[in-house]
Design a protein around this motif. Sequence first.
Motif, PDB file in Angstrom:
ATOM      1  N   ASP A  19     -72.949   3.643  57.863  1.00 58.81           N
ATOM      2  CA  ASP A  19     -72.833   2.845  56.634  1.00 58.81           C
ATOM      3  C   ASP A  19     -71.356   2.598  56.342  1.00 58.81           C
ATOM      4  OD1 ASP A  19     -72.955   1.643  54.206  1.00 58.81           O
ATOM      5  OD2 ASP A  19     -73.924   3.321  53.148  1.00 58.81           O
ATOM      6  N   ASP A  20     -70.872   1.384  56.645  1.00 60.20           N
ATOM      7  CA  ASP A  20     -69.481   1.038  56.344  1.00 60.20           C
ATOM      8  C   ASP A  20     -69.409   0.006  55.230  1.00 60.20           C
ATOM      9  OD1 ASP A  20     -70.404  -1.172  57.670  1.00 60.20           O
ATOM     10  OD2 ASP A  20     -68.937  -1.086  59.307  1.00 60.20           O
ATOM     11  N   GLY A  21     -70.457  -0.003  54.356  1.00 62.38           N
ATOM     12  CA  GLY A  21     -70.477  -0.955  53.250  1.00 62.38           C
ATOM     13  C   GLY A  21     -70.296  -0.334  51.894  1.00 62.38           C
ATOM     14  N   ARG A  22     -69.990   0.962  51.853  1.00 59.98           N
ATOM     15  CA  ARG A  22     -69.755   1.626  50.575  1.00 59.98           C
ATOM     16  C   ARG A  22     -68.779   2.781  50.762  1.00 59.98           C
ATOM     17  NH1 ARG A  22     -71.657   6.565  49.948  1.00 59.98           N
ATOM     18  NH2 ARG A  22     -73.047   7.362  51.569  1.00 59.98           N
ATOM     19  N   ARG A  47     -63.394  -2.790  55.738  1.00 60.60           N
ATOM     20  CA  ARG A  47     -64.170  -3.357  56.845  1.00 60.60           C
ATOM     21  C   ARG A  47     -64.023  -4.872  56.883  1.00 60.60           C
ATOM     22  NH1 ARG A  47     -70.271  -3.779  55.673  1.00 60.60           N
ATOM     23  NH2 ARG A  47     -69.312  -5.459  54.440  1.00 60.60           N
ATOM     24  N   ASN A  48     -64.096  -5.511  55.720  1.00 56.47           N
ATOM     25  CA  ASN A  48     -63.968  -6.964  55.673  1.00 56.47           C
ATOM     26  C   ASN A  48     -62.581  -7.412  56.137  1.00 56.47           C
ATOM     27  OD1 ASN A  48     -66.573  -7.123  54.725  1.00 56.47           O
ATOM     28  ND2 ASN A  48     -65.979  -7.291  52.556  1.00 56.47           N
ATOM     29  N   ALA A  49     -61.545  -6.652  55.765  1.00 54.48           N
ATOM     30  CA  ALA A  49     -60.193  -6.982  56.215  1.00 54.48           C
ATOM     31  C   ALA A  49     -60.084  -6.836  57.735  1.00 54.48           C
ATOM     32  CB  ALA A  49     -59.175  -6.090  55.516  1.00 54.48           C
ATOM     33  N   LEU A  50     -60.740  -5.817  58.273  1.00 53.55           N
ATOM     34  CA  LEU A  50     -60.737  -5.620  59.725  1.00 53.55           C
ATOM     35  C   LEU A  50     -61.410  -6.782  60.432  1.00 53.55           C
ATOM     36  CD1 LEU A  50     -60.385  -3.944  62.310  1.00 53.55           C
ATOM     37  CD2 LEU A  50     -62.458  -2.686  61.686  1.00 53.55           C
ATOM     38  N   VAL A  51     -62.546  -7.221  59.911  1.00 54.09           N
ATOM     39  CA  VAL A  51     -63.243  -8.364  60.511  1.00 54.09           C
ATOM     40  C   VAL A  51     -62.385  -9.623  60.395  1.00 54.09           C
ATOM     41  CG1 VAL A  51     -65.263  -9.853  60.328  1.00 54.09           C
ATOM     42  CG2 VAL A  51     -65.515  -7.375  60.092  1.00 54.09           C
ATOM     43  N   LYS A  52     -61.753  -9.811  59.226  1.00 52.66           N
ATOM     44  CA  LYS A  52     -60.912 -10.989  59.011  1.00 52.66           C
ATOM     45  C   LYS A  52     -59.729 -11.006  59.974  1.00 52.66           C
ATOM     46  CE  LYS A  52     -58.666 -13.590  55.295  1.00 52.66           C
ATOM     47  NZ  LYS A  52     -58.312 -13.579  53.840  1.00 52.66           N
ATOM     48  N   GLN A 110     -51.665  -8.412  61.307  1.00 52.61           N
ATOM     49  CA  GLN A 110     -51.077  -7.155  60.875  1.00 52.61           C
ATOM     50  C   GLN A 110     -51.246  -6.948  59.379  1.00 52.61           C
ATOM     51  OE1 GLN A 110     -47.194  -6.386  62.377  1.00 52.61           O
ATOM     52  NE2 GLN A 110     -47.361  -4.203  61.962  1.00 52.61           N
ATOM     53  N   LYS A 111     -51.142  -8.010  58.584  1.00 50.26           N
ATOM     54  CA  LYS A 111     -51.308  -7.865  57.137  1.00 50.26           C
ATOM     55  C   LYS A 111     -52.722  -7.394  56.800  1.00 50.26           C
ATOM     56  CE  LYS A 111     -51.039 -10.283  52.719  1.00 50.26           C
ATOM     57  NZ  LYS A 111     -52.351  -9.725  52.298  1.00 50.26           N
ATOM     58  N   GLN A 112     -53.708  -7.989  57.437  1.00 54.35           N
ATOM     59  CA  GLN A 112     -55.085  -7.591  57.166  1.00 54.35           C
ATOM     60  C   GLN A 112     -55.321  -6.132  57.552  1.00 54.35           C
ATOM     61  OE1 GLN A 112     -57.284  -9.469  55.545  1.00 54.35           O
ATOM     62  NE2 GLN A 112     -55.751 -11.103  55.406  1.00 54.35           N
ATOM     63  N   LEU A 113     -54.745  -5.738  58.664  1.00 57.57           N
ATOM     64  CA  LEU A 113     -54.961  -4.381  59.145  1.00 57.57           C
ATOM     65  C   LEU A 113     -54.239  -3.356  58.279  1.00 57.57           C
ATOM     66  CD1 LEU A 113     -54.623  -5.135  62.964  1.00 57.57           C
ATOM     67  CD2 LEU A 113     -56.739  -4.651  61.709  1.00 57.57           C
ATOM     68  N   THR A 114     -53.022  -3.653  57.888  1.00 55.89           N
ATOM     69  CA  THR A 114     -52.303  -2.713  57.011  1.00 55.89           C
ATOM     70  C   THR A 114     -52.967  -2.645  55.636  1.00 55.89           C
ATOM     71  OG1 THR A 114     -50.737  -4.481  56.432  1.00 55.89           O
ATOM     72  CG2 THR A 114     -50.093  -2.966  58.190  1.00 55.89           C
ATOM     73  N   ASP A 115     -53.524  -3.783  55.159  1.00 60.16           N
ATOM     74  CA  ASP A 115     -54.279  -3.751  53.896  1.00 60.16           C
ATOM     75  C   ASP A 115     -55.487  -2.832  54.021  1.00 60.16           C
ATOM     76  OD1 ASP A 115     -52.527  -5.468  52.684  1.00 60.16           O
ATOM     77  OD2 ASP A 115     -53.799  -7.245  52.861  1.00 60.16           O
ATOM     78  N   ALA A 116     -56.168  -2.889  55.171  1.00 55.58           N
ATOM     79  CA  ALA A 116     -57.340  -2.037  55.385  1.00 55.58           C
ATOM     80  C   ALA A 116     -56.940  -0.565  55.373  1.00 55.58           C
ATOM     81  CB  ALA A 116     -58.009  -2.402  56.702  1.00 55.58           C
TER      82      ALA A 116
END
Length: 492
Positions: free
Chosen positions: A33-36, A44-49, A57-63
């Motif tokens: 369960d990676d939705g909560r 998870r959404n940032a990783l997919v994005k 790199q911005k998305q990954l560091t945000d995650a």
Amino acid sequence: MKLWQTIALAAFTVSVAPVSVAAAQEAGACEIDDGRPNQVKDARNALVKAQIVSDKQKQLTDAIRLLTKEPEKIDNKVGRDWVLGRTLVTLAALPEQQMVVARGSVGYATNPEAQIDLLMAADSSFDAVEAAMPQCLADVEEYRQVLYVPVVNSAVNAYNEKNTEEAARMSERALIIYPKSPIAYNVLANVAQGEEDFARAAALYEQMVAAIGDDTTYAEEKKSAMLTIGALHAAVAEGQEGAEKSATLAKAAAAYEAYIAAYPDDSRGPAGLARVQIATGDTAAASAVFGTMLSNPAGYSDMQLFEAGVNAAQASRPEDAAKLFEAGLVKNPFYRDALFNVSAMYDATGDTTKMKGTVERLIAVDPNNPENFQLMARYYQALANAEKNADRKKALTDSLVKYFEMSQKAPVKVTFSLFSNEEGKRSLGGQVENLSDAAASYTITFEFLDAQGNVVTTQQAAVGEVPAKSAKEFRVDATGQGIVAFRYKPLN
């Protein structure tokens, strides 16, 4: 005594396609369960994005920031570790990304100035997932391999460039992120073997074999490693005494027996086992092995007979060794190492009737190796020692002195360390040693031969200038049907 060695194992390189996050999620083999709560879902959404945008790199560091800002408030540890491990892997795989960085530079919210190793951090996250949900092992391994592949390939490249310290370091890192790596064990075993730490090398090859299991991708590497394990244990036993030696010889025997069970048609297993049996005092069993081969040499290849000859020689059975080398030379009469080894066996057994002609063939194949002239000197020495007639004794002694001086005063020495056959290409390597007091330039003309002694192709090795009392390596490659041996033209 110089004998043909057969226990080295070359390293190899692998590649693997990057893991697609979406594909892994759709596979459904592992239900995490990676939705909560929201921190995990948003990470998870940032990783997919990050898979589809340019500013990955911005998305990954945000995650990472979302997952590390207040970890105590995340009541879904497995989900957090799963997303964090995948994010770290994706980040580490970006072009030009350093593996050891300041925590804050990749999004860690705590202790931002401290250093973090992305590989170690990803491994820790994946370890937590595997411990909590063992059924997710296969899914986790897909992500582990994204980091593992470039690391293990770096280890292989370092090993091939003879940077063994770096090769060992990178192999150890490869095993951290992917402990099942046969390649990393292979590199580490090669390094240990090169350092003559044969006990450690044997243990590493055993781990390599276990890691390969039934994977046919590495079938040949597994076969070579299994054979090498027995040889390494036997080498360790040579420096031991008493109960310790007996225990190590038992390991060597068990390794050879395992090899024979797996590869019953390969004579190298029985030949190696015979050597161990002789070392333990079981000469009858060893004699039976060599006798079986000698009773039907047609059932074995030239290389199998040569390798059995080496084992017989190392087991202090020079008569059997000579016969095995002779049987192999019927199939491949110009093979340099076999000619040298059988000549050494004739010397050891005092068989002067065959020695001269064989050494002459050896010198014709390998004219610039002083050791070959030493063998001829020993031949004449044996004759001179046995001769009673003064005139004939003087003539034989003159020949002895002639060849001894040729061995001692040789201006150049050519030796070989490689004669491999891979993908239809023969590779020949070695070195030229300038024994003189002045620099000299060398070009070696090699003729590659078939089993009948016909020249298949000719290649030149432009060695170039070699300083006085120095050596320089060479390598040539040749292609052609039926190449089994080589010879070269004498150097001035």
